[in-house]
Motif scaffolding. Structure first.
Motif, short mmCIF file in Angstrom:
data_model
loop_
_atom_site.label_atom_id
_atom_site.label_comp_id
_atom_site.label_asym_id
_atom_site.label_seq_id
_atom_site.Cartn_x
_atom_site.Cartn_y
_atom_site.Cartn_z
N MET A 15 41.23 42.95 26.62
CA MET A 15 41.78 41.89 27.46
C MET A 15 43.29 42.07 27.60
SD MET A 15 41.56 39.11 29.23
CE MET A 15 39.88 38.56 29.04
N GLN A 16 43.94 42.41 26.49
CA GLN A 16 45.40 42.63 26.54
C GLN A 16 45.73 43.76 27.52
OE1 GLN A 16 47.40 42.80 22.77
NE2 GLN A 16 49.34 43.40 23.71
N ASP A 17 44.99 44.88 27.44
CA ASP A 17 45.23 46.01 28.36
C ASP A 17 45.06 45.56 29.81
OD1 ASP A 17 45.64 47.67 26.25
OD2 ASP A 17 43.70 48.69 26.37
N ALA A 18 43.98 44.82 30.07
CA ALA A 18 43.69 44.39 31.44
C ALA A 18 44.80 43.49 31.96
CB ALA A 18 42.35 43.67 31.49
N ILE A 19 45.31 42.62 31.10
CA ILE A 19 46.37 41.71 31.53
C ILE A 19 47.67 42.48 31.74
CG2 ILE A 19 47.84 39.79 30.75
CD1 ILE A 19 45.29 38.62 29.43
N GLU A 20 47.94 43.43 30.85
CA GLU A 20 49.18 44.20 31.01
C GLU A 20 49.12 45.07 32.27
OE1 GLU A 20 50.57 44.10 26.34
OE2 GLU A 20 49.65 45.93 27.10
N ARG A 21 47.92 45.56 32.60
CA ARG A 21 47.78 46.37 33.83
C ARG A 21 47.80 45.49 35.08
NH1 ARG A 21 43.65 49.02 31.41
NH2 ARG A 21 42.18 47.86 32.65
N GLY A 22 47.04 44.40 35.02
CA GLY A 22 46.84 43.58 36.22
C GLY A 22 47.87 42.50 36.43
N GLY A 23 48.61 42.16 35.38
CA GLY A 23 49.69 41.18 35.49
C GLY A 23 49.22 39.81 35.94
N LYS A 24 50.15 39.11 36.61
CA LYS A 24 49.90 37.71 36.99
C LYS A 24 48.69 37.58 37.93
CE LYS A 24 52.38 33.64 38.70
NZ LYS A 24 51.18 33.08 39.24
N ASP A 25 48.52 38.57 38.83
CA ASP A 25 47.38 38.50 39.76
C ASP A 25 46.06 38.46 39.00
OD1 ASP A 25 49.03 38.53 41.89
OD2 ASP A 25 48.66 40.64 42.43
N PHE A 26 45.97 39.29 37.97
CA PHE A 26 44.74 39.35 37.17
C PHE A 26 44.54 38.01 36.45
CE2 PHE A 26 42.65 40.20 33.07
CZ PHE A 26 41.45 40.74 33.51
N ILE A 27 45.59 37.53 35.83
CA ILE A 27 45.50 36.26 35.09
C ILE A 27 45.07 35.13 36.03
CG2 ILE A 27 46.89 34.49 33.93
CD1 ILE A 27 48.27 36.58 32.40
N ASP A 28 45.70 35.10 37.23
CA ASP A 28 45.41 34.01 38.16
C ASP A 28 44.00 34.07 38.74
OD1 ASP A 28 47.89 32.97 37.68
OD2 ASP A 28 48.80 33.77 39.49
N LYS A 29 43.38 35.25 38.68
CA LYS A 29 41.99 35.35 39.17
C LYS A 29 41.02 34.72 38.17
CE LYS A 29 42.00 39.38 42.06
NZ LYS A 29 42.39 40.74 41.81
N ILE A 30 41.45 34.61 36.94
CA ILE A 30 40.53 34.15 35.88
C ILE A 30 40.81 32.72 35.43
CG2 ILE A 30 39.79 34.60 33.50
CD1 ILE A 30 40.51 37.53 33.97
N PHE A 31 42.12 32.40 35.29
CA PHE A 31 42.48 31.14 34.64
C PHE A 31 43.11 30.15 35.62
CE2 PHE A 31 42.77 34.53 31.44
CZ PHE A 31 41.85 34.06 30.52
N ASN A 32 42.84 28.88 35.38
CA ASN A 32 43.45 27.80 36.16
C ASN A 32 44.81 27.45 35.57
OD1 ASN A 32 41.16 26.99 38.01
ND2 ASN A 32 40.15 26.86 36.03
N PRO A 33 45.74 26.96 36.41
CA PRO A 33 47.08 26.63 35.90
C PRO A 33 47.03 25.68 34.70
CG PRO A 33 47.06 26.51 38.29
CD PRO A 33 45.64 26.78 37.87
N GLU A 34 46.13 24.69 34.73
CA GLU A 34 46.12 23.74 33.60
C GLU A 34 45.66 24.38 32.29
OE1 GLU A 34 42.34 21.51 35.59
OE2 GLU A 34 43.30 20.43 33.97
#
Ligand SMILES: CC(C)(COP(=O)(O)OP(=O)(O)OC[C@H]1O[C@@H](n2cnc3c(N)ncnc32)[C@H](O)[C@@H]1OP(=O)(O)O)[C@@H](O)C(=O)NCCC(=O)NCCS
Length: 117
Positions: A15-34
């Motif tokens: 998960m850490q690798d995916a987030i470091e590669r995909g950055g904010k776009d990746f995070i925003d595809k999965i998680f809601n702001p709240e």
């Protein structure tokens, strides 16, 4: 009445690798702001994100016979005592119970779906 259960396990370093590669776009595809605003940077930041991802997958499994959900339809939050709970961005008469655990390498979550009568 219980209508489904689900479990999922996530490898934290993947998960850490995916987030470091995909950055904010990746995070925003999965998680809601709240969800994100409650997870501050810390040494268990990636564990906590992995656990929330596992919880979303567990909820999708638990509800697979009832409704099709995307990761962002599912919000994983915490009560003031730290206990996690699931809020769905869909109007259904099903209550979801979840439990989460995480250590350095793995995050695991399970979910139980209960039809409200
Ligand atoms: C609540 C408790 C069971 C959590 O256990 P833990 O091993 O620290 O937690 P884990 O690392 O397995 O899992 C962490 C997750 O537990 C969940 N959690 C936290 N408090 C919780 C609670 N009150 N109820 C249910 N789940 C809880 C959270 O989802 C948390 O992850 P998150 O913060 O990323 O959402 C623990 O803190 C506790 O109170 N244990 C009672 C025994 C005790 O006092 N032991 C210490 C002295 S020996």
């Amino acid at each position: 009445m219980i209508v489904g259960i689900g479990i999922d396990m996530v490898k934290v370093n993947k998960m850490q690798d995916a987030i470091e590669r995909g950055g904010k776009d990746f995070i925003d595809k999965i998680f809601n702001p709240e969800e994100l605003e409650r997870i501050s940077p810390s040494k268990i930041y990636y564990q906590r994100l992995s656990a929330r991802f596992a919880a979303k997958e567990a909820v999708i499994k638990a509800l697979s016979k009832e409704i099709e959900l995307t990761l962002k339809d599912i919000c994983i939050l915490n009560e003031s005592n730290g206990a996690p709970f699931c809020k769905l961005n869909k109007d259904i008469d099903i209550n979801i119970l979840i439990s989460i655990t995480h250590i350095e390498d793995y995050a695991i979550a399970c979910a139980v779906a209960e039809k409200v009568t």
